[in-house]
Design an enzyme around this catalytic site. Structure first.
Site, short mmCIF file in Angstrom:
data_model
loop_
_atom_site.label_atom_id
_atom_site.label_comp_id
_atom_site.label_asym_id
_atom_site.label_seq_id
_atom_site.Cartn_x
_atom_site.Cartn_y
_atom_site.Cartn_z
N CYS A 20 -7.14 31.70 89.81
CA CYS A 20 -8.37 31.82 90.58
C CYS A 20 -9.47 32.55 89.79
O CYS A 20 -9.23 33.63 89.24
CB CYS A 20 -8.10 32.56 91.88
SG CYS A 20 -9.56 32.81 92.91
N CYS A 67 -6.96 29.03 96.61
CA CYS A 67 -6.34 30.30 96.25
C CYS A 67 -5.71 30.91 97.48
O CYS A 67 -6.41 31.19 98.46
CB CYS A 67 -7.38 31.26 95.66
SG CYS A 67 -6.70 32.91 95.32
N ASP A 69 -11.10 23.97 64.02
CA ASP A 69 -9.71 24.28 64.37
C ASP A 69 -9.11 23.06 65.06
O ASP A 69 -9.49 22.71 66.17
CB ASP A 69 -9.66 25.49 65.30
CG ASP A 69 -8.25 25.86 65.73
OD1 ASP A 69 -7.29 25.17 65.31
OD2 ASP A 69 -8.11 26.84 66.48
#
EC number: 6.3.5.13
Length: 465
Positions: free
Chosen positions: A215, A237, A369
């Protein structure tokens, strides 16, 4: 005197940028960023000046910006608006400056009334207050180029900060994305939410990734009644009660779904249409929902919204299809794990044999990356391996892609390396049978390089058109 000096600087910046655009395009360069950089150097406040000349709509988010922009452009054209847009995808301050200057006469007068601007999510924080948009569409947030964007919540907070400084803008937000939906909480802006209906998506086996499992308000783990992909779905939630907001525009049914597209029902309090989408994949249904939400905000009727959704043209490199004699080449941009996984799910719907090529670069625009490749579910390739004639790897990091495929269970004798893009295209097409498809999945800079070659060979439109 001071105001006159500003006008002179503005005019000088405009003339310089326009000359640069002409020269660069004469030499077959896109001229999408350098002219803007020159203009910003000559007159750093030029964006503030330009913003006052257009009614601006901004689109940001991790995935789907370019395709959503194309759909929104169709909506605006249905309304009869004269619109300038950064079709090339140059979405930083320099590219946006170039776009707006290209829409001016030599005297500095706008030739268009509206500007539709795809905007990099990292740059949104500073660009939004300067451009003062009337409408902002946020597609979604996923982990993307950590070397450039940093931690995901940093990106969300950057967009949140930009929104906080444009309280009069209408926000169009993805209700199924807990991160995106949070931008509308306690905001003074008018908010329109879009999303997928409960459990109507056609894919099974969806799992919640780690991008936003907890959350954003209290850090408890979300509960989901249904999931589309990644962390998108009907979330709640259990601790603080933060949950998916009620949608104003929703996909209420998927009548048909295959490798060519889908037939969907879209509904809301003031909308109910059935429309065929020319692009496949769940992510493109979300893009269509964002576009329909904008059409509703624009005041279009159901017929006009349906016409815009069924007739839009995909952006270059985004599921772009090129007919080559009796076969086709399809190029699909990949740039992060969630998007890549959705492309692989799309490939699962291919019924005929096909050739599959990956072109992976690690330049700045791609993300330096490339460890994210290990977060992509390449193991699903085993489910389609018998339909793939051969796997090609190319680009700067071809070796890394080959290793990833090996560990995904692809036999090394089926993985072919070809770093020369011209040879890659030639060999892959030679192995593609009549009526079949050659799929090339490149990162951003590889896509630009490959498309440049395809343009020369097959007469494609310039990428900035």
């Amino acid at each position: 005197m001071k105001q006159r000096f500003k006008l002179l600087r503005f005019w000088a910046a405009v003339i310089t940028a326009k000359c640069a655009i002409v020269i660069l395009r004469l030499f077959k360069s896109g001229g999408t960023s350098l002219p803007g950089k020159l203009a910003l150097k000559l007159y750093p406040q030029i964006l503030d000046h330009l913003a006052g000349l257009f009614r601006v709509t901004m689109i940001t988010g991790t995935n789907g910006k370019t395709t959503t922009s194309r759909i929104v452009l169709s909506m605006m054209e249905q309304k009869g608006l004269k619109v300038i847009t950064n079709k090339s995808g140059a979405n930083l301050s320099s590219g946006i400056t170039t776009t707006l200057i290209s829409a001016l006469t030599l005297g500095g007068r706008p030739r268009f009334s509206h500007a539709l601007l795809e905007t990099d999510e990292a740059a949104f924080r500073t660009l939004a207050p300067r451009l003062k948009p009337e409408t902002v569409i946020v597609t979604n947030f996923f982990r993307d180029q950590l070397d450039r964007y940093g931690e995901l919540h940093t990106t969300v907070n950057n967009v949140r900060e930009g929104i906080s400084r444009i309280p009069d803008a209408v926000l169009i937000l993805n209700a199924d994305d807990s991160l995106c939906a949070s931008l509308g909480r306690n905001a003074p802006n008018k908010v329109i939410y879009f999303g997928m209906g409960e459990g109507i998506y056609p894919e099974s086996g969806a799992s919640i990734n780690s991008d936003a499992a907890f959350c954003i308000q209290c850090k408890s783990r979300y509960e989901y009644s249904s999931v589309t992909f990644g962390h998108l779905g009907h979330f709640r939630c259990p601790s603080c009660g933060y949950e998916r907001p009620h949608t104003h525009v929703e996909c209420s049914g998927i009548l048909f779904y295959d490798s060519l597209g889908s037939h969907v029902e879209i509904s809301g309090p003031d909308l109910r249409i059935s429309v065929k989408l020319a692009l496949p994949g769940l992510y493109n249904i979300y893009n269509a929902l964002a576009g329909a939400s904008f059409g509703l905000a624009l005041g279009l009727d159901e017929k006009a919204i349906a016409a815009a959704l069924s007739g839009f043209e995909c952006g270059f490199g985004r599921m772009e299809t090129i007919a080559i004699q009796d076969k086709e080449l399809k190029m699909i941009l990949v740039k992060n794990p969630t998007g890549f996984n959705q492309v692989l799910r799309y490939l699962l719907t291919q019924e005929k044999p096909f050739v599959l090529a990956f072109a992976i670069n690690d330049r700045l625009a791609d993300g330096t990356d490339i460890s994210w490749l290990w977060d992509v579910d390449f193991e699903v390739l085993a489910l389609m391996a018998e339909r793939v004639r051969n796997f090609y790897v190319s680009g700067i990091r071809a070796e890394d892609m080959a290793v990833r495929l090996k560990y995904a269970g692809i036999s090394t004798d089926r993985i072919r390396m070809e770093k020369d893009y011209r040879q890659l295209i030639t060999r892959a097409l030679q192995e593609t049978g009549a009526g079949e498809t050659c799929c090339i999945l490149p990162t951003y800079t590889a896509m630009l390089d490959i498309r440049r070659i395809l343009k020369k060979q097959f007469g494609l439109k310039e990428f900035w058109k």
